[in-house]
Design an enzyme around this catalytic site. Sequence first.
Site, PDB file in Angstrom:
ATOM      1  N   LYS A  11       0.816  -1.221   0.000  1.00 18.30           N
ATOM      2  CA  LYS A  11       0.000   0.000   0.000  1.00 18.30           C
ATOM      3  C   LYS A  11       0.847   1.269   0.000  1.00 18.30           C
ATOM      4  CE  LYS A  11      -1.049  -0.501   4.909  1.00 18.30           C
ATOM      5  NZ  LYS A  11       0.014   0.347   5.447  1.00 18.30           N
ATOM      6  N   ARG A  86      -7.522   2.647  10.749  1.00 17.71           N
ATOM      7  CA  ARG A  86      -7.331   1.204  10.918  1.00 17.71           C
ATOM      8  C   ARG A  86      -8.352   0.610  11.878  1.00 17.71           C
ATOM      9  NH1 ARG A  86      -1.427   1.640   9.382  1.00 17.71           N
ATOM     10  NH2 ARG A  86      -0.560  -0.428   9.437  1.00 17.71           N
ATOM     11  N   ARG A 125      11.336  -8.224   3.080  1.00 19.65           N
ATOM     12  CA  ARG A 125      11.560  -6.796   3.318  1.00 19.65           C
ATOM     13  C   ARG A 125      12.418  -6.581   4.573  1.00 19.65           C
ATOM     14  NH1 ARG A 125       6.388  -2.914   4.007  1.00 19.65           N
ATOM     15  NH2 ARG A 125       6.462  -3.473   6.188  1.00 19.65           N
ATOM     16  N   ARG A 131      13.568  -3.112   9.080  1.00 16.26           N
ATOM     17  CA  ARG A 131      12.492  -2.537   9.897  1.00 16.26           C
ATOM     18  C   ARG A 131      12.287  -3.392  11.141  1.00 16.26           C
ATOM     19  NH1 ARG A 131       6.988  -0.365   7.056  1.00 16.26           N
ATOM     20  NH2 ARG A 131       6.122  -1.257   8.956  1.00 16.26           N
ATOM     21  N   ARG A 142       0.558  -8.302  13.449  1.00 16.33           N
ATOM     22  CA  ARG A 142       0.035  -7.186  12.647  1.00 16.33           C
ATOM     23  C   ARG A 142      -1.056  -7.672  11.687  1.00 16.33           C
ATOM     24  NH1 ARG A 142       5.360  -5.549  10.230  1.00 16.33           N
ATOM     25  NH2 ARG A 142       4.287  -3.939   9.067  1.00 16.33           N
TER      26      ARG A 142
HETATM   27  P1  AMP Z   1       2.564   0.928   8.403  1.00  9.31           P
HETATM   28  O1  AMP Z   1       3.804   1.536   7.849  1.00  9.31           O
HETATM   29  O2  AMP Z   1       1.306   1.498   7.814  1.00  9.31           O
HETATM   30  O3  AMP Z   1       2.586  -0.579   8.358  1.00  9.31           O
HETATM   31  O4  AMP Z   1       2.527   1.333   9.966  1.00  9.31           O
HETATM   32  C1  AMP Z   1       3.564   0.929  10.837  1.00  9.31           C
HETATM   33  C2  AMP Z   1       3.093   0.977  12.279  1.00  9.31           C
HETATM   34  O5  AMP Z   1       2.708   2.310  12.623  1.00  9.31           O
HETATM   35  C3  AMP Z   1       1.861   0.132  12.596  1.00  9.31           C
HETATM   36  O6  AMP Z   1       2.172  -1.232  12.816  1.00  9.31           O
HETATM   37  C4  AMP Z   1       1.354   0.829  13.855  1.00  9.31           C
HETATM   38  O7  AMP Z   1       2.150   0.503  14.984  1.00  9.31           O
HETATM   39  C5  AMP Z   1       1.606   2.297  13.526  1.00  9.31           C
HETATM   40  N1  AMP Z   1       0.429   2.879  12.832  1.00  9.31           N
HETATM   41  C6  AMP Z   1       0.359   3.335  11.554  1.00  9.31           C
HETATM   42  N2  AMP Z   1      -0.873   3.798  11.266  1.00  9.31           N
HETATM   43  C7  AMP Z   1      -1.611   3.628  12.396  1.00  9.31           C
HETATM   44  C8  AMP Z   1      -2.968   3.874  12.731  1.00  9.31           C
HETATM   45  N3  AMP Z   1      -3.828   4.374  11.841  1.00  9.31           N
HETATM   46  N4  AMP Z   1      -3.372   3.581  14.001  1.00  9.31           N
HETATM   47  C9  AMP Z   1      -2.525   3.078  14.911  1.00  9.31           C
HETATM   48  N5  AMP Z   1      -1.247   2.785  14.646  1.00  9.31           N
HETATM   49  C10 AMP Z   1      -0.774   3.059  13.402  1.00  9.31           C
END
Ligand code: AMP
Length: 195
Positions: A11, A86, A125, A131, A142
């Site tokens: 995404k 989310r 990744r 990461r 996740r």
């Molecule tokens: P992502 O890069 O979108 O996978 O986000 C990485 C991490 O950031 C997630 O696993 C959450 O810990 C945090 N995160 C990102 N977006 C949100 C959200 N909308 N609500 C809560 N935590 C978030």
Amino acid sequence: MLMIGPPGSGKGTQAERLSERLGVVAISTGDIFRAHVKGGTPLGIEAKRYMDAGDFVPDTITNEMVRSRLCQDDVEDGFLLDGYPRTTAQVDYLDQVLARGGQQLDVVLQLTADDDELVHRLLGRAKETGRSDDNEAVIRHRLDLYHEQTEAVVAKYAERGILRKVDGHGGIEDVTDKLMGAIESPSRVSIAGGR
Ligand code: AMP
């Protein structure tokens, strides 16, 4: 617009590509959190604990961060929000923020992929990017959160008739083309109720 998808669905990559093609700013909550972590800000220090465990950062932090980002001038002509909302509580919060700003969502894109494929991609990744939330136990957690909480978000937007589901398997270019097709799809007009 929103971009929703499980971790590893691509995404972030696709949101960047759509942002370039459409000339609207892409806003990734994950990227904003990672920038805070890197900069060692108080928000970053707080968020890191949750991110490393694969948990959602609490709404008190996340919602306010999104609200202040959506007040900036560069979103006036539209935006593509990646990774937010989310949870259904975040959907409600976003509704309020948009209503106050006289804005509304046109389309919500959902990228889909099989869990096994996602775990495979994310482990790959992890080797490339290092990461800290890309190890198998955290990845599975996740994914569980996505199924338990974020699929309810998808259902809400489906009810509103603005959801477009796109298969995230395949080459990066192909997936971008499919997403562009979904955004431009005429069915959006009829499903959305004659807009
Ligand atoms: P992502 O890069 O979108 O996978 O986000 C990485 C991490 O950031 C997630 O696993 C959450 O810990 C945090 N995160 C990102 N977006 C949100 C959200 N909308 N609500 C809560 N935590 C978030």
